[in-house]
Design an enzyme around this catalytic site. Structure first.
Site, PDB file in Angstrom:
ATOM      1  N   LYS A  85       3.783 -15.421   2.298  1.00  0.00           N
ATOM      2  CA  LYS A  85       4.033 -16.108   1.025  1.00  0.00           C
ATOM      3  C   LYS A  85       5.541 -16.337   0.958  1.00  0.00           C
ATOM      4  O   LYS A  85       6.237 -15.864   0.042  1.00  0.00           O
ATOM      5  CB  LYS A  85       3.494 -15.238  -0.139  1.00  0.00           C
ATOM      6  CG  LYS A  85       3.489 -15.917  -1.497  1.00  0.00           C
ATOM      7  CD  LYS A  85       2.423 -16.998  -1.656  1.00  0.00           C
ATOM      8  CE  LYS A  85       2.587 -17.721  -2.981  1.00  0.00           C
ATOM      9  NZ  LYS A  85       1.743 -18.929  -3.099  1.00  0.00           N
TER      10      LYS A  85
ATOM     11  N   ASP B 182      -2.291 -18.455   0.205  1.00  0.00           N
ATOM     12  CA  ASP B 182      -3.258 -19.155  -0.653  1.00  0.00           C
ATOM     13  C   ASP B 182      -3.927 -20.290   0.121  1.00  0.00           C
ATOM     14  O   ASP B 182      -5.145 -20.483   0.069  1.00  0.00           O
ATOM     15  CB  ASP B 182      -2.607 -19.656  -1.957  1.00  0.00           C
ATOM     16  CG  ASP B 182      -1.311 -20.411  -1.736  1.00  0.00           C
ATOM     17  OD1 ASP B 182      -0.768 -20.384  -0.612  1.00  0.00           O
ATOM     18  OD2 ASP B 182      -0.822 -21.034  -2.706  1.00  0.00           O
TER      19      ASP B 182
ATOM     20  N   ASP C  19      -6.116  -7.353   4.035  1.00  0.00           N
ATOM     21  CA  ASP C  19      -7.259  -6.720   3.361  1.00  0.00           C
ATOM     22  C   ASP C  19      -8.131  -7.794   2.727  1.00  0.00           C
ATOM     23  O   ASP C  19      -9.352  -7.822   2.895  1.00  0.00           O
ATOM     24  CB  ASP C  19      -6.738  -5.742   2.291  1.00  0.00           C
ATOM     25  CG  ASP C  19      -7.871  -5.097   1.511  1.00  0.00           C
ATOM     26  OD1 ASP C  19      -8.850  -4.664   2.148  1.00  0.00           O
ATOM     27  OD2 ASP C  19      -7.783  -5.037   0.270  1.00  0.00           O
TER      28      ASP C  19
ATOM     29  N   ASP D 151     -11.943  -9.613   4.330  1.00  0.00           N
ATOM     30  CA  ASP D 151     -13.226  -9.622   3.604  1.00  0.00           C
ATOM     31  C   ASP D 151     -13.754 -11.053   3.476  1.00  0.00           C
ATOM     32  O   ASP D 151     -14.952 -11.313   3.626  1.00  0.00           O
ATOM     33  CB  ASP D 151     -13.080  -9.033   2.191  1.00  0.00           C
ATOM     34  CG  ASP D 151     -13.386  -7.534   2.158  1.00  0.00           C
ATOM     35  OD1 ASP D 151     -13.196  -6.869   3.192  1.00  0.00           O
ATOM     36  OD2 ASP D 151     -13.801  -7.035   1.091  1.00  0.00           O
TER      37      ASP D 151
ATOM     38  N   TYR E 263       0.821  -1.204   0.000  1.00  0.00           N
ATOM     39  CA  TYR E 263       0.000   0.000   0.000  1.00  0.00           C
ATOM     40  C   TYR E 263       0.861   1.263   0.000  1.00  0.00           C
ATOM     41  O   TYR E 263       0.455   2.289  -0.544  1.00  0.00           O
ATOM     42  CB  TYR E 263      -0.920   0.034   1.233  1.00  0.00           C
ATOM     43  CG  TYR E 263      -2.207  -0.725   1.071  1.00  0.00           C
ATOM     44  CD1 TYR E 263      -2.209  -2.068   0.743  1.00  0.00           C
ATOM     45  CD2 TYR E 263      -3.435  -0.092   1.257  1.00  0.00           C
ATOM     46  CE1 TYR E 263      -3.392  -2.766   0.611  1.00  0.00           C
ATOM     47  CE2 TYR E 263      -4.619  -0.784   1.120  1.00  0.00           C
ATOM     48  CZ  TYR E 263      -4.596  -2.121   0.796  1.00  0.00           C
ATOM     49  OH  TYR E 263      -5.775  -2.809   0.656  1.00  0.00           O
TER      50      TYR E 263
HETATM   51  C1  IPM Z   1     -10.339  -1.708   3.893  1.00  0.00           C
HETATM   52  C2  IPM Z   1     -10.622  -1.110   2.544  1.00  0.00           C
HETATM   53  C3  IPM Z   1      -9.511  -0.123   2.192  1.00  0.00           C
HETATM   54  C4  IPM Z   1      -8.215  -0.899   2.158  1.00  0.00           C
HETATM   55  C5  IPM Z   1      -9.720   0.649   0.884  1.00  0.00           C
HETATM   56  C6  IPM Z   1     -11.037   1.381   0.840  1.00  0.00           C
HETATM   57  C7  IPM Z   1      -8.584   1.608   0.609  1.00  0.00           C
HETATM   58  O1  IPM Z   1     -10.753  -2.095   1.585  1.00  0.00           O
HETATM   59  O2  IPM Z   1     -10.246  -0.933   4.880  1.00  0.00           O
HETATM   60  O3  IPM Z   1     -10.213  -2.921   3.985  1.00  0.00           O
HETATM   61  O4  IPM Z   1      -7.869  -1.498   1.139  1.00  0.00           O
HETATM   62  O5  IPM Z   1      -7.525  -0.922   3.188  1.00  0.00           O
HETATM   63 MG    MG Z   2     -10.729  -4.058   2.376  1.00  0.00          MG
END
Ligand code: IPM
Ligand code: MG
Length: 377
Positions: free
Chosen positions: A203, A235, A259, A263, A152
């Site tokens: 990884k 993975d 990240d 999710d 990032y």
């Molecule tokens: C998160 C989001 C952010 C990230 C985006 C919106 C920049 O996906 O907080 O997980 O990638 O960190």
């Molecule tokens: Mg995210």
């Protein structure tokens, strides 16, 4: 905490569903203040300020100077969400809300530790995409994500022209020993308070970063002999989350892996709308500054329709009470209130199932009202 302390909170609702879910979180915080403020000697001073596209509209910048100044004077930031993919594609990418507001705040305040608790409650078992036999006695994972390093923020980060309409884009993944060690300590300390298992994700079979990550985490683990350490390739980690999520307690991840996996893990909890997060910096004295935000996005498709699930925002406010304000009991009261309304059958659309006889579909504001009432009760 000293008597009758005024806790300063910057509330940055942002875009999309941000303002709607923020409204409910503020409602709940007011209920917390009414119920617990006298007893524990605190009041909460909430100041709202624009961020994201709302910041661009109000002051020409995703993170207006006045908003940043407010954040610097505050004890914590409650953040909604920013970014509207369909708005003005011509704005330079460095000025877009995701980078100019969210990533900037993370870097500005040194918020290197992102905690994302993923809990599937029994009442929401139907909302989990996995078969019941894979859910075991319930899913309870804490994703600890490094938040200010890796791909990032690594330099170079650029797109160059190769001619003939072709381009080259470069992102750089960088980690130092110290960056890995400090997030590893956060992970191990968290595991100590839980089921004492830490799975470190990397990884190392391909990336230099992965080899260093594994070495440093292994070294830090020596200070936590009571915590079981396991290493897993990212993975395989993604696959194991689907096959047997109950094997995980704390998952320690670098920025991008965290990240993605957070999710994926959130889907197990029924909905992204259930996933709060805390982004913390170094503790100074008694205080830990933090940004508290739902891990889901702005959800523009349902914005302004009273459909969004406010629970992730409200649970983020509960984490804020616990981590930044030292009000553990008040935070727990909010978590319990959320559990109560879920047990009572209240469901926003994302966690609703017609097969659940007890379920009653409600809108954003009704869900917030019910949680505030449960806090007061
Ligand atoms: C998160 C989001 C952010 C990230 C985006 C919106 C920049 O996906 O907080 O997980 O990638 O960190
Ligand atoms: Mg995210």
């Amino acid at each position: 905490m000293s008597q009758s302390q005024s806790l300063k909170l910057a509330a940055l609702a942002g875009d999309g569903i941000g303002p709607e879910v923020m409204r409910e979180a503020i409602k709940v915080l007011r209920a917390v203040e009414n119920k617990h403020g006298k007893k524990f000697g605190f009041s909460i001073e909430i100041t709202e300020a624009p961020v994201g596209w709302a910041g661009i509209d109000a002051a020409g910048k995703a993170l207006p100077d006045a908003t940043l100044a407010l954040c610097k004077q505050s004890d914590a930031i409650l953040f909604g969400s920013v970014g509207l993919p369909d708005r003005d594609p011509t704005i330079p990418k460095e000025e877009r809300p995701e980078r100019a507001a969210l990533l900037r705040l993370r870097k500005e305040f040194g918020l290197f530790a992102n905690l994302r608790p993923v809990v599937l409650s029994k009442a929401l078992a139907h909302a989990c995409p996995l078969q019941p036999d894979r859910q075991g006695d319930g899913i309870d994972i804490l994703v600890v994500r490094e938040l200010t390093g890796g791909m990032y923020f690594g330099r170079p980060k650029e797109t160059t022209d190769l001619g003939d309409g072709k381009k080259k884009a470069v992102d750089t993944m960088v980690y130092t020993t110290d960056e890995i060690a400090r997030i590893a300590h956060v992970g191990f300390r968290a595991a100590r308070l839980r089921r004492k298992k830490l799975t470190s994700i990397d990884k190392a079979n391909v990336l230099e970063n992965g080899v260093l990550w594994r070495d440093v985490v292994t070294a830090v683990a020596k200070e936590y002999p009571d915590v079981t350490l396991e290493h897993m390739f990212v993975d395989n980690g993604a696959m194991q989350l689907m096959l047997k999520p109950t094997q995980f307690d704390v998952m320690l991840c670098e920025n991008m892996f965290g990240d993605i996996l957070s999710d994926e893990a959130a889907a197990l909890a029924g909905s992204l709308g259930m996933l709060p997060s805390a982004s913390l910096g170094q503790t100074t004295g008694e205080k830990t500054f933090g940004v508290y935000e739902p891990a889901g996005g702005t959800a523009p498709d349902i914005a302004g329709k009273n459909l969004a699930n406010p629970i992730a925002q409200i649970a983020s406010a509960a984490l804020m009470l616990q981590y930044s304000f030292g009000l553990n009991e008040a935070g727990v009261a909010v978590h319990n209130a959320i559990a109560k309304v879920i047990a009572d059958g209240l469901r926003t659309g994302d966690i609703y199932s017609a097969h659940d006889a007890k379920a009653r579909k409600v809108g954003t504001s009704e869900m917030g009202d019910a949680i505030a009432t449960a806090v007061a009760g």
